[in-house]
Design a protein around this motif. Structure first.
Motif, PDB file in Angstrom:
ATOM      1  N   VAL A   1       7.314   9.414  -1.154  1.00 59.65           N
ATOM      2  CA  VAL A   1       8.348   8.579  -2.300  1.00 59.65           C
ATOM      3  C   VAL A   1       9.601   8.371  -1.837  1.00 59.65           C
ATOM      4  CG1 VAL A   1       9.559   9.922  -4.076  1.00 59.65           C
ATOM      5  CG2 VAL A   1       6.929   9.777  -4.456  1.00 59.65           C
ATOM      6  N   THR A   2      10.266   9.450  -0.768  1.00 63.62           N
ATOM      7  CA  THR A   2      10.948   9.159   0.124  1.00 63.62           C
ATOM      8  C   THR A   2      11.042   8.331   1.001  1.00 63.62           C
ATOM      9  OG1 THR A   2       9.883  10.038   1.888  1.00 63.62           O
ATOM     10  CG2 THR A   2      11.603  11.585   0.702  1.00 63.62           C
ATOM     11  N   LEU A   3       9.487   7.234   0.873  1.00 62.69           N
ATOM     12  CA  LEU A   3       9.509   5.932   1.845  1.00 62.69           C
ATOM     13  C   LEU A   3       9.516   5.197   1.048  1.00 62.69           C
ATOM     14  CD1 LEU A   3       6.443   6.277   4.220  1.00 62.69           C
ATOM     15  CD2 LEU A   3       9.245   6.175   4.820  1.00 62.69           C
ATOM     16  N   THR A   4       9.810   5.331  -0.409  1.00 63.37           N
ATOM     17  CA  THR A   4      10.206   3.863  -1.202  1.00 63.37           C
ATOM     18  C   THR A   4      10.972   2.561  -1.183  1.00 63.37           C
ATOM     19  OG1 THR A   4       8.795   5.444  -3.348  1.00 63.37           O
ATOM     20  CG2 THR A   4      10.072   3.600  -3.893  1.00 63.37           C
ATOM     21  N   LEU A   5      12.117   3.760  -1.243  1.00 56.25           N
ATOM     22  CA  LEU A   5      12.692   2.165  -1.185  1.00 56.25           C
ATOM     23  C   LEU A   5      13.575   1.634  -0.171  1.00 56.25           C
ATOM     24  CD1 LEU A   5      15.469   1.414  -2.640  1.00 56.25           C
ATOM     25  CD2 LEU A   5      17.321   3.014  -1.040  1.00 56.25           C
ATOM     26  N   GLY A   6      13.268   2.638   0.630  1.00 55.48           N
ATOM     27  CA  GLY A   6      12.719   1.302   2.334  1.00 55.48           C
ATOM     28  C   GLY A   6      11.826   0.423   1.958  1.00 55.48           C
ATOM     29  N   VAL A   7      10.565   1.102   1.832  1.00 58.01           N
ATOM     30  CA  VAL A   7       9.718  -0.399   1.705  1.00 58.01           C
ATOM     31  C   VAL A   7       9.543  -0.820   0.547  1.00 58.01           C
ATOM     32  CG1 VAL A   7       6.999  -0.135   0.912  1.00 58.01           C
ATOM     33  CG2 VAL A   7       7.731   1.565   2.531  1.00 58.01           C
TER      34      VAL A   7
ATOM     35  N   PHE B   1       1.102  -1.302  -0.124  1.00 57.88           N
ATOM     36  CA  PHE B   1       0.181  -0.436  -0.046  1.00 57.88           C
ATOM     37  C   PHE B   1       0.824   1.018  -0.100  1.00 57.88           C
ATOM     38  CE2 PHE B   1      -3.475   2.659   0.476  1.00 57.88           C
ATOM     39  CZ  PHE B   1      -3.355   3.504   1.018  1.00 57.88           C
ATOM     40  N   LEU B   2       1.796   1.082   0.734  1.00 55.23           N
ATOM     41  CA  LEU B   2       2.914   2.191   0.486  1.00 55.23           C
ATOM     42  C   LEU B   2       3.246   2.172  -0.516  1.00 55.23           C
ATOM     43  CD1 LEU B   2       4.629   2.146   4.653  1.00 55.23           C
ATOM     44  CD2 LEU B   2       2.975   3.698   3.854  1.00 55.23           C
ATOM     45  N   GLU B   3       3.758   1.414  -1.347  1.00 65.78           N
ATOM     46  CA  GLU B   3       4.129   1.346  -2.535  1.00 65.78           C
ATOM     47  C   GLU B   3       3.820   2.363  -3.179  1.00 65.78           C
ATOM     48  OE1 GLU B   3       6.989  -2.259  -2.700  1.00 65.78           O
ATOM     49  OE2 GLU B   3       5.989  -1.986  -4.497  1.00 65.78           O
ATOM     50  N   PHE B   4       2.188   1.514  -2.803  1.00 61.54           N
ATOM     51  CA  PHE B   4       1.834   2.299  -4.298  1.00 61.54           C
ATOM     52  C   PHE B   4       0.662   3.834  -3.895  1.00 61.54           C
ATOM     53  CE2 PHE B   4      -2.173   2.175  -7.091  1.00 61.54           C
ATOM     54  CZ  PHE B   4      -3.734   2.159  -6.092  1.00 61.54           C
ATOM     55  N   SER B   5       1.353   3.842  -2.574  1.00 61.42           N
ATOM     56  CA  SER B   5       0.340   5.679  -1.834  1.00 61.42           C
ATOM     57  C   SER B   5       0.608   6.650  -3.071  1.00 61.42           C
ATOM     58  CB  SER B   5       0.081   5.432  -0.938  1.00 61.42           C
ATOM     59  OG  SER B   5       1.709   5.702  -0.609  1.00 61.42           O
ATOM     60  N   PRO B   6       1.501   6.326  -3.660  1.00 64.67           N
ATOM     61  CA  PRO B   6       1.952   8.329  -4.252  1.00 64.67           C
ATOM     62  C   PRO B   6       1.085   8.355  -5.564  1.00 64.67           C
ATOM     63  CG  PRO B   6       4.243   7.098  -4.090  1.00 64.67           C
ATOM     64  CD  PRO B   6       2.717   6.345  -3.385  1.00 64.67           C
ATOM     65  N   ALA B   7       0.824   6.984  -6.487  1.00 65.02           N
ATOM     66  CA  ALA B   7      -0.608   7.220  -7.274  1.00 65.02           C
ATOM     67  C   ALA B   7      -1.848   7.395  -6.614  1.00 65.02           C
ATOM     68  CB  ALA B   7      -0.453   5.840  -7.648  1.00 65.02           C
ATOM     69  N   VAL B   8      -1.727   6.744  -5.447  1.00 62.08           N
ATOM     70  CA  VAL B   8      -3.497   8.173  -4.852  1.00 62.08           C
ATOM     71  C   VAL B   8      -2.987   8.832  -4.670  1.00 62.08           C
ATOM     72  CG1 VAL B   8      -4.583   7.177  -2.704  1.00 62.08           C
ATOM     73  CG2 VAL B   8      -3.071   5.645  -3.172  1.00 62.08           C
ATOM     74  N   ALA B   9      -2.054   9.749  -3.852  1.00 66.25           N
ATOM     75  CA  ALA B   9      -1.112  10.905  -3.837  1.00 66.25           C
ATOM     76  C   ALA B   9      -1.601  11.456  -5.063  1.00 66.25           C
ATOM     77  CB  ALA B   9      -0.253  11.680  -3.003  1.00 66.25           C
ATOM     78  N   GLU B  10      -1.237  11.487  -6.225  1.00 64.33           N
ATOM     79  CA  GLU B  10      -1.331  12.416  -7.257  1.00 64.33           C
ATOM     80  C   GLU B  10      -2.959  12.780  -8.282  1.00 64.33           C
ATOM     81  OE1 GLU B  10       0.707   9.920  -9.981  1.00 64.33           O
ATOM     82  OE2 GLU B  10       2.521  10.689  -8.626  1.00 64.33           O
ATOM     83  N   TRP B  11      -3.764  11.076  -7.498  1.00 73.17           N
ATOM     84  CA  TRP B  11      -5.235  11.218  -7.561  1.00 73.17           C
ATOM     85  C   TRP B  11      -5.603  11.916  -6.690  1.00 73.17           C
ATOM     86  CZ3 TRP B  11      -8.871   8.336  -4.886  1.00 73.17           C
ATOM     87  CH2 TRP B  11     -10.211   8.458  -5.209  1.00 73.17           C
ATOM     88  N   LEU B  12      -5.814  12.089  -5.553  1.00 71.05           N
ATOM     89  CA  LEU B  12      -5.961  13.212  -4.642  1.00 71.05           C
ATOM     90  C   LEU B  12      -5.532  14.758  -4.727  1.00 71.05           C
ATOM     91  CD1 LEU B  12      -6.517  11.017  -1.129  1.00 71.05           C
ATOM     92  CD2 LEU B  12      -8.646  11.892  -3.150  1.00 71.05           C
TER      93      LEU B  12
END
Lengths: 230, 433, 286
Positions: free
Chosen positions: B187-193, B166-177
């Motif tokens: 996006v900064t969380l991406t690598l860790g996630v 969900f966290l990996e996918f969430s930037p898309a949700v944020a862009e939608w909203l």
């Protein structure tokens, strides 16, 4: 009392070692087999071209004018010019080319020659300043050559260029040319989003002469818009 | 004080905007009464009825699993096989974010979305299968932590992995909203996630196999070995990628109007790249199967009905698709890739069903066959997953480009030159440079 | 231990245990782990099936069907019948075998249970507690004897199996089956003492028994021990289960988990760092 069952727990160890070694050898063979392409697609020109997209080919080391013509420097201030793959696909198989006479002058950014198809013609900008010293007879006789080899045998004119350096500075080369082609494709896509189905063959390459597909009645205007001669 | 009230009112107005936006987005885009929608409605209705019966009268009223075969279609297919197919997410995030193979970037979002939806809905299917779903919180809250159990491990990993996806996918949700700051944070969380997700995936893909380790005396020797976890893990790689290939083939046609230009250009390239990875992995997998078979020394068992079934699964649905993938890469033939993907998927379904149902207690008197009600609910779970997928694809920037404010123009240049342009032999002299 | 000591212990043990009227405390005062068990001597069982009946009485289960000819059909326990007698025609005559949960030393079901609803009590019996179970049925998948049974037809299903009458043991009573066996085929007691009694029986009558106690080592040792006059696979007791406990099959994987949780992130991070190109400013943008 029965004796006990002796189990050889290492029974298959030897075979397994042999298996692993043969696997490693087999894998090397397999990997090489997998990575060697079996045949070159006939559609792609046999010239070494580096492209990032399969829609329109760009030939490296050529200089491109935003009006979709190219310049290939040769020795002694002489260059070859022609039209690029995008322009060629845009118009499709032409009926004929109207090329300037030997000895005439062409100017960069001015109309250089015409492409004729179905009693309509499209202007193409000249990419360079200079004097026409040779015209490609082959392309005059067989205009369809432009489809097969727009960057090689499909050259149009040879021009003597007095100010090579300053002319070349106005042209796109290398990474800039690639970026420019990317933007062209993007613009094409934005414009056509909906009609793309018409444009695509199986395999995803645009059909030849897609200006006609987009606007059957006034394709020459679409083409002129892209070639900056509108 | 003023700051707090400002941000509070901002929050309230944002919440209001979000709710209104979300409700408006719930309205269907496009025609409502398409054949697909009508059939889906019937299937879902049927599933609701069946599930009501299941909760009122017990599992036995709708399902055929028995004392000899405790796990039926819902667990074996929806959960165990479904999770194998969702393996595309971790393989692709590995390739894109760790190995930085930019070629697969256009499809990374949709694959992560699919992985996330798969896990959510298969966890849902699992809840339906449990005898007492309300007690599922027990191993979560500590009543009690059965740490000796591999099931405990798998359950926890499922939950954590869903969070990671969900966290990996969430930037898309944020862009939608339109939530710019939040998107930046995500996006900064991406690598860790991503790293977290790959590690978790390794463990639970192999963990699903490890579930069967204790059933040594009950699973047919041709399928049982102490290496089941390893085989499950490796087969999840090509299972996931085959599902990605299959799904891309369908989405490419169905969602054509949403696909970004970058994606269009590279579609075939992507498929061929994926086919190559599958081919290599299947080669390794086949070798491991041979090694394990020789280690087990069950040569005589090949000449039995179960032996033939084993050979059918391995030769027909692993070796042959492997050959298809290899040939498709060499010949640049996309049709072979799609065919190979379908055969591979059938092979994975066979393998997972074999271990959990068919080769499990294989000489029991009662053979298990799923009831039509089990099949109905299985299909309903898949249908609802497709519906949610469609809803998301049509609204959020998954296949299409991110909104202008989210695109990094530096990146676009990066995308243009994925690899250094190779030096070529000069074909002509350039007089002045 | 030498023969004198052995005979002394054996005699003492047999004496105490054989007198059924003395109830054994489930909790011994000794501090070491002491599992209770049941020794089933199939050479003494006459197939009266009293054990089946009293078991259903004590556990509030429906009465077993006594009309079935146990020699003609090999049954399995169900959620409504925790123990049963299976009969076998062998060259040593008709042999009757009581089947129920084996109450293993290292139970597969207990290690499989992710909520600890199934667990092994300190006294020995393996029991299921209802408030935690979520009905995942993993215990059923893991048990090598296929014992735990699920109530498919209940909206609030339980896992049902023999509990060695653990509730009765708390009140210092014997398991119902042991207490009511008229042929003295069942013996309840501490597992290690039962083993010695079993060995004594074999030693005393070597022709009557196969020289093997089933359950002594099978799957790491079980609380229920069997003696028989024919090889055990002929009377429905699998001899191919091995001597390793079932949960041991999972320890390699489970102990590999922390290793992967340690190595994978480190490796992936290193890999991600090494593929970073020098001219990129940010490394985690997508």
């Amino acid at each position: 009392m029965e004796g006990f069952n002796y189990v050889d727990i290492f029974a298959t160890k030897g075979i397994e070692y042999i298996l692993v070694i043969s696997f490693l050898l087999a894998f090397i063979v397999y990997w090489r087999y997998l990575n060697k392409p079996i045949k070159i697609r006939a559609k792609v020109p046999l010239k070494p071209v580096s492209t990032f997209n399969k829609w329109f080919n760009l030939s490296k080391n050529l200089y491109y004018h935003p009006g979709h013509s190219w310049v290939m420097p040769e020795d002694n201030n002489i260059v070859k010019v022609g039209i690029d793959d995008f322009a060629q696909k845009l118009i499709g198989k032409p009926d004929s080319f109207s090329l300037p006479q030997i000895g005439s002058q062409v100017e960069q950014g001015d109309i250089g020659w015409k492409i004729n198809l179905d009693s309509k013609s499209v202007d193409v900008l000249s990419p360079i300043n200079g004097e026409v010293i040779a015209v490609n007879d082959k392309i005059l006789n067989s205009p369809e050559l432009i489809e097969e080899d727009p960057y090689g045998n499909g050259w149009l004119l040879k021009i003597k260029v007095p100010k090579m350096n300053s002319n070349l500075k106005n042209l796109l080369n290398g990474k800039l040319a690639v970026a420019w082609m990317e933007n062209t494709v993007h613009a094409l896509h934005e414009r056509m989003s909906g009609d793309l189905g018409i444009l695509m063959q199986d395999g995803g390459l645009p059909v030849s002469g897609f200006a006609k597909e987009l606007a059957p009645d006034n394709w020459e205007e679409i083409a002129a818009e892209f070639l900056l001669t509108r | 004080m003023k700051q707090k009230t400002v941000s509070l009112s901002l929050l309230k107005s944002e919440l209001k905007r979000f709710i209104i936006f979300f409700i408006s987005e719930l309205r269907p885009k496009g025609k409502i009464l398409t054949p697909f929608n009508i059939i889906s409605a019937f299937i879902l209705l049927g599933a609701i009825i069946i599930l009501t019966i299941r909760f009122v009268k017990g599992l036995g009223a709708v399902a055929n699993f028995s004392q000899d075969h405790p796990w039926g279609l819902w667990i074996s297919f929806n959960v165990i096989t479904g999770v194998a197919f969702a393996g595309g997410a971790y393989v692709l995030t590995f390739m894109v974010y760790i190995l930085r193979v930019k070629k697969y970037h256009p499809i990374i979002r949709v694959t992560v979305l699919n992985g996330f939806l798969a896990y959510v809905f298969y966890a849902g299917a699992l809840l339906l299968d449990l005898g007492r779903p309300w007690n599922v919180i027990n191993p979560i809250i500590g009543n009690s932590f059965g740490v000796s159990s591999i099931m405990f491990l798998v359950a926890w990993h499922f939950m954590l992995y869903m969070l990671a996806e969900f966290l990996e996918f969430s930037p898309a949700v944020a862009e939608w909203l339109g939530w710019r700051r939040i998107r930046k944070l995500l996006v900064t969380l991406t690598l860790g996630v991503v790293i977290f997700g790959i590690t978790l995936s390794t463990l639970h893909q192999s963990g699903l196999g490890a579930l069967f380790l204790m059933a040594k005396s009950k699973i047919h020797p041709l399928w049982y070995s102490e290496f089941i976890p390893l085989l499950f893990f490796i087969s999840s790689i090509f299972a996931g990628l085959s599902m990605v290939i299959f799904e891309r083939g369908i989405s490419y046609k169905v969602f054509r109007n949403r696909i970004s230009p970058e994606h269009y250009l590279s579609h075939n390239d992507i498929l061929i790249g994926l086919a190559k990875v599958c081919a290599g992995t299947m080669f390794v997998y086949l070798f491991l199967k041979i090694l394990i078979f020789i280690h087990g020394q069950h040569y005589a068992l090949l000449n039995t009905p179960m032996g033939y079934w084993f050979l059918a699964e391995v030769i027909g649905f692993v070796l042959i698709p492997g050959i298809l993938f290899t040939q498709s890469v060499k010949r640049n033939n996309v049709f072979l890739i799609k065919l190979g993907a379908i055969l591979t998927m059938i092979g994975i379904v066979m393998n997972r069903l074999n271990i959990s149902i068919i080769a499990f207690n294989w000489n029991a008197l009662e053979k298990y066959f799923p009831s039509w009600m089990e099949i109905e609910v299985t299909i309903a779970v898949i249908v609802i997953q497709i519906l949610v997928f469609r809803w998301i694809i049509n609204r959020m920037p998954i296949l299409s480009e991110s909104p202008e404010w989210a695109r990094d123009h530096k990146e676009i240049k990066e995308k243009i030159w994925p690899i250094k342009i190779e030096e070529e032999k000069e074909r002509w002299k350039v007089s002045i440079m | 231990m030498d023969r004198r000591n052995f005979l002394k212990t054996a005699g003492l043990a047999s004496g105490t245990i054989l007198s059924k009227n003395i109830p054994l405390k489930a909790n011994e005062t000794s501090k070491k782990a002491e599992f209770m068990g049941v020794l089933i001597d199939t050479t003494r069982c006459v197939g009266c099936r009293t054990c089946e009946q009293v078991c259903t009485e004590v556990n509030n289960l429906p009465e077993p069907d006594l009309d079935i000819d146990v020699l003609k059909i090999e049954r399995k326990t169900t959620e409504k019948q925790f123990t049963l007698i299976n009969g076998y025609e062998t060259d040593h005559g008709e042999i009757y075998v009581k089947r129920q949960c084996m109450h293993c030393n290292q139970p597969a079901c207990a290690s499989a249970c992710l909520t600890k609803a199934m667990f092994k009590t300190p006294e020995g019996p393996v029991i299921w507690k209802s408030n935690k179970c979520m009905g995942c049925r993993y215990c059923m998948v893991s048990c090598p004897f296929d014992i735990p049974k699920f109530e498919h037809h209940s909206p609030n299903p339980r896992i049902q199996k023999c509990t060695m009458c653990w509730d009765r043991l708390q009140e210092n009573a014997l398991p119902a089956c042991v207490e009511n066996c008229p042929a003295e085929a069942l013996l309840f007691g501490k597992r290690h003492e039962l083993l010695e009694i079993a060995r004594a029986r074999i030693y005393d009558e070597p022709d009557r028994y196969i020289h093997h106690i089933y359950g002594e080592h099978e799957v790491g040792g079980t609380g229920i021990l069997y003696l028989a006059s024919v090889p055990f696979e002929k009377i429905g007791l699998r001899s191919d289960l091995g001597n390793e406990s079932i949960p041991k099959l999972t320890t390699d994987f489970l102990y590999g988990v922390p290793i992967i949780l340690t190595l994978w992130p480190a490796f992936l991070l290193a890999l991600s760092n090494s593929t970073k190109r020098e001219n990129k400013n940010s490394d985690s943008e997508d």
